[in-house]
Design an enzyme around this catalytic site. Structure first.
Site, PDB file in Angstrom:
ATOM      1  CG  ASP B  42      -1.984   0.948   1.264  1.00 18.72           C
ATOM      2  OD1 ASP B  42      -2.056   1.725   0.292  1.00 18.72           O
ATOM      3  OD2 ASP B  42      -2.779   0.946   2.212  1.00 18.72           O
ATOM      4  CG  ASP B 135      -3.294   4.003  -3.169  1.00 19.89           C
ATOM      5  OD1 ASP B 135      -4.204   3.161  -3.338  1.00 19.89           O
ATOM      6  OD2 ASP B 135      -3.360   4.902  -2.321  1.00 19.89           O
ATOM      7  CD  GLU B 136      -5.359  -0.830  -0.841  1.00 17.85           C
ATOM      8  OE1 GLU B 136      -5.502  -1.603   0.112  1.00 17.85           O
ATOM      9  OE2 GLU B 136      -6.307  -0.250  -1.406  1.00 17.85           O
TER      10      GLU B 136
END
Lengths: 375, 417
Positions: B42, B135-136
């Site tokens: 993350d 973003d993960e």
């Protein structure tokens, strides 16, 4: 209100009228039917606000009057009474329950006020004509399968009844239905009185109710209509319905005129072959592929899970003299059409992705258009 | 217990505060450190971190990325978070909490580029990278030790250093035996964290509130609180029968999650299940005409996205959020798959008509689901003699737009409001 009626006569009438009552109702009075008796005649009325069915039967009037009672319950009770029973109804008026007796059986049913029962007025019906019940039955059966259930296109949720010039220029009475995938068009000679009718869209439920009434009848049906209402009268039953307020598409523009690849095949051979090859797949929307060569039709179907099936129909059973062609259709759509065809089916193809015309080789009054599926 | 120095990859058996080799304080220790292989990665305050990288003068300042005249906070940097600013918080509230914050509008195109670069670095570790958002991502490093000659934990520590040096943002890593525990681990140590959850999962989770579990939002949490369930440990104690009785059909699955069990695999090529477009208005809208004007633009955007992905809509979902943040979704199947903005709009409009009762809305969206291949879209329609012409018209519009840009041609309807 007090009267006696014969169970058999009453049951038949109840069966007709209660069928229009919706099973789930948010307005309680619509679950009821109205019975009113006067001068030896019992009038039964049921409505869902779109359709009303009124039927009159003979009854021994003891006291004129009217009452409403739950349609489904009443029908169930009368159905379960012994054959030959005489049923006596007694309603003293007001909120008092309706007493029903037959022999040693007695019941009392809750009523709702007669004044609350909606009356559906037909208004003035400017056009009226008669059709033999059998002919109307045929028009309905050959089109109703194509009625759409798509709610957003409500104007397709019925049969479009109108007049149009037939192939020889003579004005005909036409019934058309389409769901976008298939289209059915039936035309019959224009009956007297129908010359100036407006094009009307008869809702699916009305079609179904009318069809039920037609089932038992050999007589003529009297049809009266205006732009907003249609009424079918058969003997002592009268069905009045609202019409769909919408514009039916200009369907003539989608009927192909130049399809020149002609296949003729016996209905029975074809329908049975379709049934056999499509049995491989439980998924109803899977296509059946028709591969055509000189006097040869190969039907096939495949299912990714279960396998595949093919069947050939050759020379003696198939006539085809055009260029080879492959095309796929939904099996159910083919069945719906061939169910309405008597002896020989005629297909008029253009290519594998264009609308196909299907006809009964022995009957020019019906025409079907079917969209192919990708195979 | 094995211990890994995240600065120099030194693995030792004695967890200490400082690495014996390089003196770094960054270390992670866990009994299963060298065997666990499922990771959740993350990025820390991703949008804000990218912006700070590009504007070093903002490095020490509170930064909020978010937008519009009345938008919400999309991302707050960790300095702004110290003042209580959180994602999804209305901007006016964030500004009140942190008046000195610098506010930047999001630059999604830039973040997407960085996201792809980070994902490429992840794929150097394993082909099994499943992006979960911009973003993960979830990574499965099972069986990669022989190839890399290093256990997954070491490779992940290297990934964190590479992302920091090559991309310029920091990431937090969770390592566990399954996706659920990897995700929960990643959340435990942020930013720039590395956390491991293994066999101790059930004991570790037991005292935690139920809201910690993925999928347990405020409504679901409140419902469970209503029957006296507030801690994960209480869920762990239920057997499948009791879970079914108390919690309904999803109960047993929830209990398994409470125990830290998760059988989902990391699937790099998860199929696209839906395509959507939505917009939050500058001010709440309640008028039919205003909403329809927005709906048309969204329908066009959705149609363009469907076309770009080679899809058609088999069904359509209308999404509305009221001024009070109540979400309304309405779905409808389409009789035939379509990628035409006209038809998407018409279907959306009929669903919208049932919702425009004077309620003020702040957001409107359209989603296409299920998706159908574009080849099945807009077949000849026997009930619509104009269908073929409409398809041809849209093709012409698309061609013009491909060549001269999206604004070269449009419907008059799109000019309203």
């Amino acid at each position: 209100m007090k009267f006696k009626a014969e169970r058999a006569v009453l049951l038949k009438a109840l069966a007709h009228v209660q069928s229009v009552v919706e099973k789930r109702n948010t307005i309680p009075i619509l679950a009821n039917l109205m019975m009113s008796v006067k001068d030896g005649t019992l009038t039964l009325t049921a409505t869902d606000m779109e359709i009303a069915i009124v039927e009159q039967i003979a009854a021994t009037t003891l006291q004129d009057g009217a009452a409403t009672a739950p349609a489904a319950t009443l029908y169930e009770i009368v159905r379960k009474l012994p054959e030959g029973a005489e049923v006596e109804f007694n309603h003293p008026g007001g909120d008092a329950p309706l007493a029903l007796r037959a022999g040693r059986y007695a019941t009392s049913l809750m009523v709702l006020p007669v004044d609350d029962f909606p009356s559906m007025t037909a208004g003035s019906l400017a056009h009226s004509f008669r059709l033999p019940a059998q002919l109307l039955r045929g028009m309905i059966d050959r089109t109703r399968f194509a009625i759409s259930t798509e709610e957003t296109r409500y104007y397709l949720n019925g049969i479009y009844l109108h007049t149009a010039a037939g192939s020889d220029g003579v004005k005909m009475l036409r019934a058309v239905a389409t769901d976008g995938h298939r289209l059915a068009r039936v035309e019959e000679p224009l009956p007297e009185g129908a010359e100036a009718i407006p094009g009307v869209i008869i809702p699916r439920k009305t079609v179904a109710e009318a069809r039920k009434l037609l089932d038992e009848s050999q007589e003529d049906v009297e049809i009266a209509l205006s732009e907003t209402r249609i009424q079918f009268t058969l003997g002592t039953v009268r069905l009045t319905s609202k019409l769909i307020d919408g514009t039916f598409p200009e369907y003539e523009r989608v009927i192909p005129r130049d399809n020149d690849k002609i296949l003729r095949v016996g209905k029975k051979d074809f329908a049975e072959a379709v049934a056999r090859v499509s049995a491989i797949s439980t998924e109803r929307s899977r296509p059946v592929k028709l591969a055509l060569g000189p006097d040869l039709l190969t039907l096939s179907a495949a299912s990714p899970e279960q396998g595949s099936a093919t069947e050939e129909l050759d020379g003696g059973r198939v006539t085809y003299a055009s260029a080879p062609l492959e095309i796929g259709f939904q099996a159910r759509y083919l069945n719906d059409i061939t169910d309405q065809i008597g002896g020989e089916v005629e297909f008029l193809f253009s290519d594998g992705s264009a609308p196909t015309v299907v006809r009964d080789a022995g009957d020019a009054s019906a025409l079907y258009v079917l969209m192919p599926m990708r195979v | 217990m094995p211990s890994l120095c995240r600065s120099c990859d030194a693995v030792s058996d004695s967890p200490g505060r400082l690495c014996v080799l390089c003196g770094s304080r960054l270390s992670v220790s866990h009994a299963e450190l060298l065997t666990l292989a499922i990771a959740h990665v993350d990025c820390d305050a991703f949008y804000a971190s990218v912006e700070k990288r590009d504007r070093p003068e903002l490095a020490a300042k509170p930064l909020i990325v978010g937008g519009g005249q009345r938008g919400v906070v999309t991302t707050a940097c960790y300095i702004a978070r110290l003042s209580g600013v959180r994602s999804a918080m209305p901007m006016f509230k964030a500004v009140k909490l942190c008046p000195e914050a610098v506010i930047l509008p999001p630059d999604m195109a830039k973040y997407a580029v960085e996201s792809r670069r980070i994902r490429a670095l992840m794929r150097d570790l394993t082909p099994l990278v499943e992006p979960l958002s911009i973003d993960e991502a979830a990574l499965d490093l099972s069986g990669t030790e022989a190839l890399h000659r290093a256990p997954p934990a070491v490779m992940l520590a290297r990934l964190a250093r590479r992302v920091e040096s090559e991309i310029g943002v920091t990431i937090s890593i969770g390592l566990g035996p399954n996706r659920l525990l990897a995700k929960l681990a990643a959340e435990r140590d942020k930013p720039r964290g590395f956390s491991v959850i293994g066999a101790e999962a059930a004991a570790l989770l037991a005292p935690e509130p139920i809201s910690l579990l993925p999928g347990m939002g405020p409504a679901a949490t409140a419902r469970l609180a209503g029957i006296g369930l507030t801690r994960i440990g209480q869920l762990q104690a239920l057997d499948d029968g009791a879970a079914l009785r108390l919690l309904g059909t999803d109960g047993p699955a929830l209990v398994h999650r409470a125990r830290g069990e998760d059988s989902r695999r990391v699937e790099p090529f998860r199929e696209t299940k839906s395509v959507s477009a939505e917009t939050t208005f500058a001010r709440d809208l309640s008028g039919v005409a205003e909403l329809e004007a927005v709906l048309w633009r969204i329908a066009e955007k959705l149609a363009a996205r469907l076309r770009a992905g080679g899809w058609a809509a088999g069904g359509l979902t209308l999404k509305l959020k009221t001024g009070r943040h109540v979400l309304r979704t309405r779905s409808q199947r389409l009789a035939t798959p379509t990628a035409l903005p006209d038809l998407l709009f018409a279907t959306g409009r009929s669903m919208l008509a049932r919702e425009t009762d004077g309620t003020a809305f702040r957001l409107l969206g359209l989603g296409a689901q299920p998706l159908r291949p574009a080849a099945d879209a807009d077949p000849i329609d026997l009930a619509d003699p104009d269908a073929a012409r409409r398809v041809a018209r849209q093709k012409a519009v698309d061609k013009l737009r491909d060549r001269f840009g999206a604004t070269i041609i449009g419907r008059g309807r799109g000019l309203k409001a």
